[in-house]
Design a protein around this motif. Sequence first.
Motif, PDB file in Angstrom:
ATOM      1  N   ARG A   1       0.975  -1.108   0.192  1.00  0.00           N
ATOM      2  CA  ARG A   1      -0.001   0.105   0.008  1.00  0.00           C
ATOM      3  C   ARG A   1       0.830   1.312   0.035  1.00  0.00           C
ATOM      4  NH1 ARG A   1      -5.422  -0.168  -1.348  1.00  0.00           N
ATOM      5  NH2 ARG A   1      -6.543  -1.873  -0.089  1.00  0.00           N
ATOM      6  N   LYS A   2       0.342   2.147  -0.561  1.00  0.00           N
ATOM      7  CA  LYS A   2       1.071   3.578  -0.733  1.00  0.00           C
ATOM      8  C   LYS A   2       0.418   4.607   0.296  1.00  0.00           C
ATOM      9  CE  LYS A   2       3.729   4.196  -4.858  1.00  0.00           C
ATOM     10  NZ  LYS A   2       3.608   4.610  -6.280  1.00  0.00           N
ATOM     11  N   ASN A   3      -0.972   4.149   0.542  1.00  0.00           N
ATOM     12  CA  ASN A   3      -1.877   4.998   1.161  1.00  0.00           C
ATOM     13  C   ASN A   3      -1.415   4.818   2.768  1.00  0.00           C
ATOM     14  OD1 ASN A   3      -4.016   5.843   2.799  1.00  0.00           O
ATOM     15  ND2 ASN A   3      -5.204   6.321   0.802  1.00  0.00           N
ATOM     16  N   ALA A   4      -1.169   5.829   3.482  1.00  0.00           N
ATOM     17  CA  ALA A   4      -1.028   5.473   4.954  1.00  0.00           C
ATOM     18  C   ALA A   4      -1.980   4.820   5.915  1.00  0.00           C
ATOM     19  CB  ALA A   4      -0.493   6.917   5.677  1.00  0.00           C
ATOM     20  N   VAL A   5      -3.143   5.103   5.251  1.00  0.00           N
ATOM     21  CA  VAL A   5      -4.491   4.441   5.895  1.00  0.00           C
ATOM     22  C   VAL A   5      -4.412   2.880   5.642  1.00  0.00           C
ATOM     23  CG1 VAL A   5      -6.929   4.206   6.427  1.00  0.00           C
ATOM     24  CG2 VAL A   5      -5.738   6.449   6.262  1.00  0.00           C
ATOM     25  N   GLY A   6      -3.907   2.753   4.307  1.00  0.00           N
ATOM     26  CA  GLY A   6      -3.999   1.309   3.979  1.00  0.00           C
ATOM     27  C   GLY A   6      -2.854   0.411   4.675  1.00  0.00           C
TER      28      GLY A   6
ATOM     29  N   LEU B   1       0.052  14.748   8.514  1.00  0.00           N
ATOM     30  CA  LEU B   1       0.792  14.644   7.196  1.00  0.00           C
ATOM     31  C   LEU B   1      -0.300  15.050   6.096  1.00  0.00           C
ATOM     32  CD1 LEU B   1       3.208  12.820   6.676  1.00  0.00           C
ATOM     33  CD2 LEU B   1       1.792  11.124   5.975  1.00  0.00           C
ATOM     34  N   PHE B   2      -1.246  14.874   6.405  1.00  0.00           N
ATOM     35  CA  PHE B   2      -2.365  15.538   5.248  1.00  0.00           C
ATOM     36  C   PHE B   2      -2.264  16.954   5.430  1.00  0.00           C
ATOM     37  CE2 PHE B   2      -6.475  16.998   4.064  1.00  0.00           C
ATOM     38  CZ  PHE B   2      -6.577  16.557   2.778  1.00  0.00           C
TER      39      PHE B   2
ATOM     40  N   ILE C   1      -1.738  11.877   1.689  1.00  0.00           N
ATOM     41  CA  ILE C   1      -1.194  11.086   2.564  1.00  0.00           C
ATOM     42  C   ILE C   1      -0.720   9.715   2.062  1.00  0.00           C
ATOM     43  CG2 ILE C   1      -2.885  11.250   4.575  1.00  0.00           C
ATOM     44  CD1 ILE C   1      -4.514   8.957   3.755  1.00  0.00           C
ATOM     45  N   GLU C   2      -0.111  10.027   0.996  1.00  0.00           N
ATOM     46  CA  GLU C   2       0.769   8.904   0.018  1.00  0.00           C
ATOM     47  C   GLU C   2       2.146   9.138   0.859  1.00  0.00           C
ATOM     48  OE1 GLU C   2      -0.460   7.210  -3.017  1.00  0.00           O
ATOM     49  OE2 GLU C   2      -2.183   7.928  -1.914  1.00  0.00           O
TER      50      GLU C   2
ATOM     51  N   ARG D   1      -1.037   2.184  -5.610  1.00  0.00           N
ATOM     52  CA  ARG D   1      -0.218   1.180  -4.769  1.00  0.00           C
ATOM     53  C   ARG D   1       0.911   0.862  -5.734  1.00  0.00           C
ATOM     54  NH1 ARG D   1      -3.651  -1.996  -6.858  1.00  0.00           N
ATOM     55  NH2 ARG D   1      -5.493  -1.840  -6.081  1.00  0.00           N
ATOM     56  N   ARG D   2       1.884   0.201  -4.836  1.00  0.00           N
ATOM     57  CA  ARG D   2       3.139  -0.512  -5.451  1.00  0.00           C
ATOM     58  C   ARG D   2       2.622  -1.466  -6.301  1.00  0.00           C
ATOM     59  NH1 ARG D   2       6.477   2.487  -2.334  1.00  0.00           N
ATOM     60  NH2 ARG D   2       5.509   2.535  -0.343  1.00  0.00           N
TER      61      ARG D   2
END
Lengths: 112, 166
Positions: free
Chosen positions: A25-30, A95-96, A102-103, B89-90
């Motif tokens: 995941r790149k999204n912090a929530v993910g 962060l946002f 949030i990436e 995503r990656r």
Amino acid sequence: MLTLYHFLLLSAIVFALGIAAVVSRKNAVGVLIGIELILNAANINFVAFSRFTEHPKLIAGLAQPAALEGQVFAIFVIILAACEAAIALAIIINLFNTFGSIEIDEAQTMRG
Amino acid sequence: MEGGLIAFWILAALIVASAGVAVFARSIVNAAYALFFSLFMTAGIYALLHADFLAVTQVVIYVGGILVLLLFGILLTNRSLEELITSSRRPYWVGSAIAGGIMAVLFGILVSTSWPEQSAQQLPATTAPLGVLLLQKYVVAFEFSSLTLLGALIGASYLVRRKERD
């Protein structure tokens, strides 16, 4: 019949899925969702081990056929997961506000 | 097959499927709802393991608390619905390869170790003995965890305060 293997198998799969979320995941929530899955897998293990290992003994006068220590540990894990979620979401909101997204790849400086 | 086994396989299939959605869903909101479902089903697994207090705790704290917090976090930090849908995503194969490797190692350990296998006796309700354990044997850890929670919540509200711009 249900054995310890069933629960260990389940928690291994959930743990691996959590790792996959944290890595991809790149999204912090993910990423946070992945961490919750990992903690949950650990909790399944704790409760399963506390169910399937037996120490017949008395805990403060109450007859206990099985050890409950694993469940106590699982409770502490849940408490710490709550702490971690609160702090992580505060950081994500910061962060946002700082970077406008949030990436996690975009947060590359200590001060925005 | 006995009832417990059937219930286990149904719950396990639902947990793994919804955890998979939580990991691989494109939309982060869908992922959060899938996580909600997965954690809810885990409460059923705890009930199967005769951990009644933990099953209820799981529903109240995880499903009722942490996930609501998570959804607030998602909805507060998205500029538009568009971005919400196209969260990048990656590449899949990196995460999948690492997770597959870890899973292979875990399965190897699982098969090669002989685990204790006695169980099967009915447990009485666990709430009272758990309370006794928490307030006698583990009272120091219990109090420290409450302090940790307090510190974490104060810290979180300090972190998200509106900053004074001069």
